[in-house]
Motif scaffolding. Structure first.
Motif, PDB file in Angstrom:
ATOM      1  N   LYS A  73       0.813  -1.222   0.000  1.00  0.00           N
ATOM      2  CA  LYS A  73       0.000   0.000   0.000  1.00  0.00           C
ATOM      3  C   LYS A  73       0.842   1.266   0.000  1.00  0.00           C
ATOM      4  O   LYS A  73       0.368   2.326  -0.396  1.00  0.00           O
ATOM      5  CB  LYS A  73      -0.949  -0.005   1.201  1.00  0.00           C
ATOM      6  CG  LYS A  73      -1.963  -1.155   1.136  1.00  0.00           C
ATOM      7  CD  LYS A  73      -2.904  -1.152   2.331  1.00  0.00           C
ATOM      8  CE  LYS A  73      -3.904  -2.295   2.209  1.00  0.00           C
ATOM      9  NZ  LYS A  73      -4.826  -2.354   3.390  1.00  0.00           N
ATOM     10  N   GLN A  74       2.073   1.183   0.481  1.00  0.00           N
ATOM     11  CA  GLN A  74       2.971   2.338   0.483  1.00  0.00           C
ATOM     12  C   GLN A  74       4.249   1.956  -0.243  1.00  0.00           C
ATOM     13  O   GLN A  74       4.866   0.940   0.083  1.00  0.00           O
ATOM     14  CB  GLN A  74       3.294   2.774   1.914  1.00  0.00           C
ATOM     15  CG  GLN A  74       2.101   3.302   2.700  1.00  0.00           C
ATOM     16  CD  GLN A  74       1.635   4.666   2.210  1.00  0.00           C
ATOM     17  OE1 GLN A  74       2.413   5.422   1.631  1.00  0.00           O
ATOM     18  NE2 GLN A  74       0.363   4.989   2.433  1.00  0.00           N
ATOM     19  N   ARG A  75       4.647   2.764  -1.216  1.00  0.00           N
ATOM     20  CA  ARG A  75       5.833   2.454  -2.013  1.00  0.00           C
ATOM     21  C   ARG A  75       6.677   3.697  -2.217  1.00  0.00           C
ATOM     22  O   ARG A  75       6.216   4.831  -2.047  1.00  0.00           O
ATOM     23  CB  ARG A  75       5.449   1.942  -3.408  1.00  0.00           C
ATOM     24  CG  ARG A  75       4.508   0.781  -3.482  1.00  0.00           C
ATOM     25  CD  ARG A  75       4.110   0.540  -4.934  1.00  0.00           C
ATOM     26  NE  ARG A  75       3.071  -0.450  -5.085  1.00  0.00           N
ATOM     27  CZ  ARG A  75       3.281  -1.718  -5.405  1.00  0.00           C
ATOM     28  NH1 ARG A  75       4.509  -2.147  -5.619  1.00  0.00           N
ATOM     29  NH2 ARG A  75       2.268  -2.559  -5.526  1.00  0.00           N
ATOM     30  N   ARG A  76       7.888   3.408  -2.644  1.00  0.00           N
ATOM     31  CA  ARG A  76       8.765   4.471  -3.139  1.00  0.00           C
ATOM     32  C   ARG A  76       9.202   4.070  -4.544  1.00  0.00           C
ATOM     33  O   ARG A  76       9.571   2.916  -4.793  1.00  0.00           O
ATOM     34  CB  ARG A  76       9.993   4.662  -2.235  1.00  0.00           C
ATOM     35  CG  ARG A  76       9.657   5.226  -0.871  1.00  0.00           C
ATOM     36  CD  ARG A  76      10.878   5.248   0.044  1.00  0.00           C
ATOM     37  NE  ARG A  76      11.907   6.167  -0.426  1.00  0.00           N
ATOM     38  CZ  ARG A  76      11.902   7.476  -0.195  1.00  0.00           C
ATOM     39  NH1 ARG A  76      10.915   8.021   0.490  1.00  0.00           N
ATOM     40  NH2 ARG A  76      12.884   8.240  -0.629  1.00  0.00           N
ATOM     41  N   PHE A  77       9.127   5.011  -5.458  1.00  0.00           N
ATOM     42  CA  PHE A  77       9.607   4.806  -6.813  1.00  0.00           C
ATOM     43  C   PHE A  77      10.760   5.765  -7.074  1.00  0.00           C
ATOM     44  O   PHE A  77      10.622   6.976  -6.869  1.00  0.00           O
ATOM     45  CB  PHE A  77       8.504   5.071  -7.843  1.00  0.00           C
ATOM     46  CG  PHE A  77       7.384   4.075  -7.827  1.00  0.00           C
ATOM     47  CD1 PHE A  77       7.641   2.713  -7.885  1.00  0.00           C
ATOM     48  CD2 PHE A  77       6.058   4.501  -7.780  1.00  0.00           C
ATOM     49  CE1 PHE A  77       6.598   1.789  -7.889  1.00  0.00           C
ATOM     50  CE2 PHE A  77       5.019   3.595  -7.780  1.00  0.00           C
ATOM     51  CZ  PHE A  77       5.290   2.230  -7.827  1.00  0.00           C
ATOM     52  N   LYS A  78      11.878   5.205  -7.507  1.00  0.00           N
ATOM     53  CA  LYS A  78      12.976   6.055  -7.959  1.00  0.00           C
ATOM     54  C   LYS A  78      12.829   6.199  -9.466  1.00  0.00           C
ATOM     55  O   LYS A  78      13.091   5.267 -10.219  1.00  0.00           O
ATOM     56  CB  LYS A  78      14.333   5.459  -7.587  1.00  0.00           C
ATOM     57  CG  LYS A  78      15.495   6.356  -8.003  1.00  0.00           C
ATOM     58  CD  LYS A  78      16.826   5.925  -7.368  1.00  0.00           C
ATOM     59  CE  LYS A  78      17.370   4.704  -8.051  1.00  0.00           C
ATOM     60  NZ  LYS A  78      18.748   4.387  -7.585  1.00  0.00           N
TER      61      LYS A  78
END
Length: 824
Positions: A786-791
Motif C-alpha cells: 500500500k505504500q511504495r517508493r519509486f525512484k
C-alpha cells in the motif's frame, strides 16, 4: 426466333436455379457438394473460419484434440456472383467457386489474403489398420514475397519458413505444430495429428497428412502477428499464469546422483550469494531401468525424499523432478497398464536394463510408452504421480520424452492401437495429451499451487496447460546456439509463448579435455559458448542451465573475481533485476495474448527484419541482440545426434584448451529497426533506428537496446524471487515517444488471480509535456503493498550517437495507491 429466345431464357433461368440450389445455408455458413467432394465452410467467429472437405458418400465426424472453442453465433451475409458464392462477416469474406470448389479468403476491401490452389484438395485411399480412410492433401498459393512463420520448434536456423520442406513427426529436438502465420495478418491451422509433410515452393504451399477422414483446417484473420496469436489462443486455449518463482534462475544437470548432492548445490548458491530459485532432479532417483519412472524414490541415495524436499524449501528454492511417458516392467504403473492394454509395443528410451552405452540388447529394459490418449490411463498416471511425488511437496514436473522417444522406428509401429484409433492417426498430438493429463488432474486436485510443467515436446493448444517447452537435447555448439533464436521465435508465433533451451547445450562432451572428467567448465572454448548462451537464456521465458558431460553450476567455472564467474553472476543478477518487467509481461501474455519473445517483424514495418533470425524483442521494450559467434576462441564444429549423442567417448579433438584474454573488448554488428529511437541499455547512448551499428561488446554484457517511449521497472537485488517486496522499485523512462507500462502483482503461486485477486499500476509517459502519470492502483489481493517508493530515472533523448551517453534525471517519490503526476 421467339422459340429459340424462350429456350435460351429457360436454360439461363435453370442455370440460376441450379446455382441457387447448389449449396445449403447452415447455422455456421454453408455446405455443398462440388466434384464429388463435400465442402463445409463454418464461421467460428467473425475472424475464424473452419473449412472441412471429404469425399461424397463418406461421413466426417471429429472431436478436435487442439480446438476447444465452441463456434459462436456470427452474423453472416451470403451472396452469389456468377459461379461463386461469398460469405461475409464483419471483418472478412470467403469466396467459394461453385465450379471448382476453390476457396479464396479476402479482406472486406477485397484484398487477397490466402487462395487455395485450383483442384488443391486431394484424397488418396489409405488402409489404416483395417480402417478405410485417406491420405489428405490441401494446397494453397501464397504471394511470392509473402513471409510465413511458425510450424513449431525448428532447428533449421530459418526465421521465415518459405521454401521449406518438413516431415512433421515429433522428435527429441524438433517439435512440430501444424500452424503458420503470414506477414499479411492471417494464420492457418491444419488440424491433423498424423505424420504430415509441409511443403512450400514457388508453385504451392501444402499440408499432406498420412491419415485423415477429411481435410480440416482453420483460417484466422488477426491483421497482425499479435492478432493472429490472439485468434489461435481463442481457438485452442488461453495461457494461465505461471508461478512467480519460475521466472528466476534454474540450475540442472544430467544428473544429481544423491539427495545430499542436490541439496548441497542449493546451499552453495546461497553461500556464494548468487540468486537461485529452482533446482531440478533428473532421472534414476527411482534406482534402475527396470523401475524406470516409478515415480518413487527407490534409489538408496535418495532414502529420505521428504527431508530433501523440505531442505530445499527451507533454502527458499523449489524442486522440479523428472517424470517420463514410459514405465519399466517392475513398476506398478507398468503392471496395471499392461493388464488394461494401455502400453505401446515399440522401442523407446532406455532400451537396455544396463546404464552403459551403447545399450546392451542382451538385457532389454522392457520399458514401454503409455497410452496418454486414454483418459483412464491418464488417471492412473496422475494417481501415482500424486501419491509418490506431489504428496511430498514437489513443486513441478519435468515431463521428459513427451514426443515420446521412438527408437529404431518401424512403419508398423504406427499401427499400435490407442484409445483414439491407430497411433498413426494421433501421433503428433501425444505431447498435448500427456501434458494436458497432468495439468487437468492437478487443477482438479488443488488450486492452491499453480501447475508448472517443463516438457520436451508440444502441439497446438499446449499453451493452455501451464507448460514450458524446451528445445530438447541439442548439442553444445555455436551453430546450435544460433539456431535456438529462430526456433524459439517461430514457436512463439504459433501462439505458445513459454519456451527455453538447455543453456550451454545438452551434449557438451567434446569440450572435456580429458575424456569424461567434466573439465569442460575450465575449457575456455566452452566458457565463451556457455556465457553467451546464458546471456541469451536470461531473455527467454525460463532461464535454465542444463546438460551432460560438463557440469554447469557457477562455481565449476572458477571463482569470484575471474571474468567468466563474474559474467555468469552478472547475467543471473540481471535476470532478477528485470523480474518486475518479466512478471508484468507474463500477465500481458495471459490477459492480452502477448508474447515474451517477439520476432522483430511483429513490431516493425521494416523490410530488413522480416527474415532476421538473430535479434528479437523481449516484451515490447527490450531489443535483444545475443552474441552468437565466437569472439575470443575459434568456433568448434560439434555434430551430435539426440539418439547417438550419448556416446561420450566421441569428441572433437580440435576443442583443445586455449589461453585467451576475456577482458578484451570486441565488436558486434547490430541492426536497430526503423521506426524508433533506441537506447543502449548499459550506457544509455541513443541511436536512431533503421541502421546497422558497430556495438562494442564485453564478455559480461549482452547487447541490449531499449525502445524510445519505454517504461521499465527494475527490482531490488535478491537471492530468490520472493525475498523482497516490490515496494522500492526503480522506474526508467526512455524519452522520445509516448509510453505506457502496467505493473502487475498477485499472490504468486495460486489461482486466486482468476477470481480478480491481483493489482495493477499503470504508468503513462507524455513525451511532449515530459509528464509521468502513475494511475490509481487497481484491484487488490492479500498482502498487497500500500505504500511504495519509486525512484524515477528519465533517460534523455536530447542528443544522438555523438554523445558518450544520454543524460539522466532522477527523482524519488512516494506512492500510496492514488494517482500522481510528475513533471520531469
Amino acid at each position: 426466333m421467339k422459340k429459340k429466345y424462350s429456350l435460351v431464357l429457360a436454360l439461363f433461368i435453370m442455370g440460376l436455379y441450379v446455382n441457387a440450389q447448389s449449396y445449403q445455408k447452415t447455422g455456421l455458413g454453408l455446405k455443398t457438394v462440388i466434384n464429388s467432394t463435400v465442402i463445409e465452410i463454418q464461421f467460428y467467429s467473425p475472424q475464424i473460419v473452419r473449412v472441412i472437405k471429404y469425399p461424397e458418400k463418406n461421413t466426417f465426424e471429429k472431436k478436435s484434440l487442439s480446438v476447444i472453442k465452441e463456434a459462436e453465433k456470427t452474423k453472416l451475409v451470403i451472396s452469389e456472383n456468377g459461379r461463386a458464392v461469398r460469405i461475409k462477416s464483419k471483418v472478412m469474406q470467403v469466396n467459394l467457386n461453385l465450379h471448382s470448389g476453390k476457396i479464396l479468403f479476402e479482406s472486406l476491401s477485397g484484398a487477397v489474403l490466402l487462395n487455395e490452389k485450383e483442384r488443391g484438395a486431394v484424397f488418396t485411399n489409405f488402409n489404416d489398420t483395417g480402417n478405410k480412410t485417406f491420405t489428405v492433401n490441401q494446397s494453397f498459393v501464397l504471394d511470392p514475397k509473402e513471409s510465413i512463420y511458425g510450424l513449431g520448434i525448428l532447428q533449421n536456423g530459418k526465421m521465415s519458413q518459405r521454401n521449406q520442406k518438413l516431415h512433421m513427426v515429433q522428435n527429441n529436438t524438433w517439435d512440430f505444430v501444424t500452424f503458420f502465420q503470414s506477414d499479411k495478418g492471417y494464420g492457418l491451422f491444419w488440424d491433423n495429428y498424423s505424420p504430415t509433410d509441409f511443403n512450400d515452393n514457388a508453385e504451392e504451399t501444402s499440408f499432406k497428412s498420412e491419415v485423415g477422414d477429411g481435410i480440416d483446417y482453420y483460417f484466422m484473420l488477426g491483421n497482425n502477428a499479435d492478432g493472429v496469436i490472439a485468434q489461435m489462443r481463442d481457438l485452442t486455449g488461453h495461457v494461465p499464469m505461471f508461478p512467480k518463482w519460475t521466472f528466476g534462475f534454474w540450475q540442472s544437470k544430467e544428473r544429481y546422483k544423491s539427495q545430499n548432492e542436490i541439496v548441497e548445490v542449493v546451499k552453495k548458491y546461497r553461500g556464494l550469494g548468487v540468486p537461485l530459485d529452482g533446482i531440478i532432479q533428473d532421472w534414476q532417483y527411482w534406482g534402475d531401468n527396470y523401475h524406470w519412472n516409478a515415480m518413487s524414490f527407490l534409489n538408496p541415495e535418495f532414502s529420505k525424499p521428504e527431508e530433501m524436499v523440505n531442505d530445499i524449501h527451507k533454502l527458499n528454492a523449489h524442486l522440479l523432478i523428472s517424470v517420463w511417458s514410459s514405465f519399466g516392467p517392475d513398476t506398478p504403473q507398468f503392471k496395471e497398464m499392461k493388464e488394461k492394454n494401455m502400453l505401446f509395443d515399440f522401442q523407446t528410451w532406455p532400451q537396455s536394463g544396463k546404464e552403459a552405452w551403447p545399450p546392451d540388447m542382451n538385457f532389454p529394459s522392457g520399458v514401454k510408452v503409455y497410452d496418454a490418449y486414454n483418459p483412464e490411463a491418464r488417471d492412473i498416471y496422475w494417481n501415482y504421480l500424486n501419491k509418490g511425488l506431489f504428496s511430498l511437496g514437489i513443486d513441478g514436473w519435468w515431463m521428459d520424452s513427451t514426443e515420446p522417444d521412438h527408437l529404431d522406428f518401424r512403419p508398423e509401429d504406427l499401427d499400435a492401437k490407442t484409445f483414439l484409433g491407430s497411433f498413426r492417426k494421433v501421433r503428433n498430438a501425444y505431447p498435448l495429451m500427456a501434458v494436458g493429463g497432468v495439468y487437468d488432474h492437478q487443477r482438479q486436485f488443488s488450486s492452491a499451487k499453480r501447475v508448472f510443467i517443463l516438457t520436451r515436446s508440444a502441439f497446438a493448444g499446449q499453451q493452455r496447460y501451464g507448460a514450458n517447452t524446451w528445445s530438447g537435447d541439442v548439442n553444445s555448439s555455436w551453430e546450435t546456439l544460433r539456431n535456438q533464436i529462430p526456433a524459439g521465435l517461430n514457436f512463439s508465433l504459433c501462439g505458445i509463448p513459454y519456451w527455453n533451451s538447455d543453456i550451454g547445450g545438452f551434449f557438451a562432451g567434446s569440450y572435456n579435455t580429458n575424456s569424461n572428467d567434466g573439465s569442460g567448465a575450465k575449457n575456455q572454448y566452452y566458457q565463451e559458448l556457455y556465457i553467451r548462451w546464458l546471456q541469451f537464456g536470461a531473455f527467454t521465458p525460463m532461464m535454465r542451465s542444463h546438460g551432460t558431460d560438463v557440469p554447469r553450476e557457477i562455481y565449476q567455472f572458477g571463482k569470484k573475481g575471474e571474468p567468466i564467474y563474474d559474467a555468469i553472476e552478472k547475467t543471473i543478477n540481471l535476470r532478477y533485476m528485470l523480474l518486475p518487467y518479466i512478471y508484468s509481461n507474463a500477465w500481458k501474455v495471459t490477459k492480452e495474448h502477448s508474447s515474451f519473445m517477439r520476432a522483430l517483424v511483429m513490431d516493425f514495418k521494416d523490410e530488413k527484419v522480416k527474415d532476421m533470425n538473430n535479434e528479437y524483442l523481449f516484451g515490447q521494450s527490450i531489443l535483444v541482440a545475443p552474441v552468437v559467434n565466437a569472439q575470443y576462441t575459434p568456433e568448434t564444429i560439434v555434430k551430435t545426434n539426440e539418439d547417438t549423442g550419448w556416446n561420450k567417448k566421441e569428441r572433437d579433438e580440435s576443442a583443445k584448451n586455449a589461453v585467451v584474454d576475456f577482458n578484451e573488448k570486441k565488436i558486434k554488428k547490430v541492426y536497430l529497426p526503423d521506426g524508433s529511437l533506441w537506447y543502449d541499455f548499459w550506457t544509455n547512448k541513443k541511436h536512431s533506428g533503421g541502421q546497422e551499428i558497430d556495438q562494442e561488446t564485453k564478455i559480461d554484457q549482452i547487447p541490449l537496446y531499449v525502445k524510445a517511449g519505454s517504461i521499465i521497472p527494475l527490482g531490488p537485488k535478491v537471492q530468490y524471487v520472493e525475498e523482497k517486496k516490490w515496494d522500492n522499485l526503480e522506474i526508467r523512462i526512455y524519452e522520445g515517444a509516448d509510453g505506457e507500462f502496467t505493473l502487475y502483482e498477485d499472490e504468486g503461486d495460486n489461482y486466486n488471480y482468476e477470481n480478480g485477486k491481483y493489482a495493477t499500476i499503470t504508468f503513462k509517459w507524455n513525451d511532449l509535456k515530459r509528464i509521468l502519470t502513475i494511475n490509481k492502483q487497481q484491484g487488490s489481493f492479500s498482502e498487497m503493498i500500500k505504500q511504495r517508493r519509486f525512484k524515477i530515472i528519465k533517460i534523455s533523448s536530447d542528443h544522438l550517437e555523438s554523445d558518450a551517453s544520454a543524460k539522466e534525471l532522477e527523482k524519488t517519490i512516494s506512492y500510496n495507491g492514488n494517482q500522481i503526476s510528475i513533471k520531469l
